[in-house]
Write a protein that holds these residues in place. Structure first.
Motif: not given
Length: 221
Positions: A79, A114, A116-118, A122-123, A136-140
């Protein structure tokens, strides 16, 4: 004269720490120990300033071939924890320009990640024993393939050209880093936008500081 003595002492101490098997080196602590009694927080005010004048704790990792990932210890789920800056030689620590470049690269890398959701947790990346992987990044999620060859992690995800990644595993932490020529593709394979100006700035800094790589640090779940 004093500057030369300090520079030589820093190099000596950096080499001692690096060869003792401890990859994480706090530049502030190094300066504090050399000066004898100067606190790490005080010394970091001179070596760890960001462009806007604020303070940034700078932890720089020095490459150790003994800590590279193997086909066995990389298996599992990892993670995202934080950005990673890796120096291929402890001698670089004696170069003030490289310290400044590392500071700037770390700051820009944090901004990019930050944006881009890292964020911690979250990843994730799962490496399976059969050579397949899922990130997996932000559920994708995206599937891919991996192998360790010649001490490099070869990673193929989402149709992006296979990446040759430098790894460092220390306990439950793993660093994944690349040089400037591969940085854009690395984050593209992670599912992030690779055209961000911060990322281009990081790549530019890496090109100007040979022996310095950038990427991410992950923790094993």
């Amino acid at each position: 004269m004093k500057k030369n003595v300090l520079r030589m002492a820093l190099m000596s101490l950096a080499l001692t720490v690096a060869t003792s098997g401890h990859a994480q080196i706090d530049l502030g602590d190094l300066a504090g120990k050399v000066l004898g009694g100067v606190s790490s927080s005080a010394s970091s005010q001179t070596s760890g300033q960001t462009e806007n004048g604020g303070l940034m704790q700078t932890l720089t990792s020095v490459f150790s071939k003994d800590k590279q990932a193997s086909a066995n210890n990389i298996v599992g789920t990892w993670s995202y924890s934080e950005p990673a800056i890796l120096l291929t030689s402890s001698n670089i620590l004696s170069n003030a320009a490289y310290k400044i470049a590392a500071n700037k690269a770390e700051s820009k890398l944090q901004q990019y990640l930050s944006q881009y959701g890292f964020a911690p947790g979250s990843f994730t990346m799962t490496f399976n024993e059969d050579g397949t992987c899922v990130e997996t990044l932000k559920g994708k999620s995206m599937k891919g393939k991996w192998q360790v060859k010649d001490s490099k992690l070869l990673l193929t995800i989402g149709g992006v050209k296979t990446l040759s990644i430098t790894t460092q595993i220390d306990g439950n932490e793993m660093m994944l880093t690349v040089d400037a020529t591969k940085l854009l593709n690395m984050f593209k394979s992670f599912g992030a936008n690779s055209s961000n100006n911060n990322l281009k700035t990081i790549a530019s800094l890496l090109k100007g500081a040979k022996g310095m790589q950038a990427g991410i640090t992950m923790k094993k779940q």
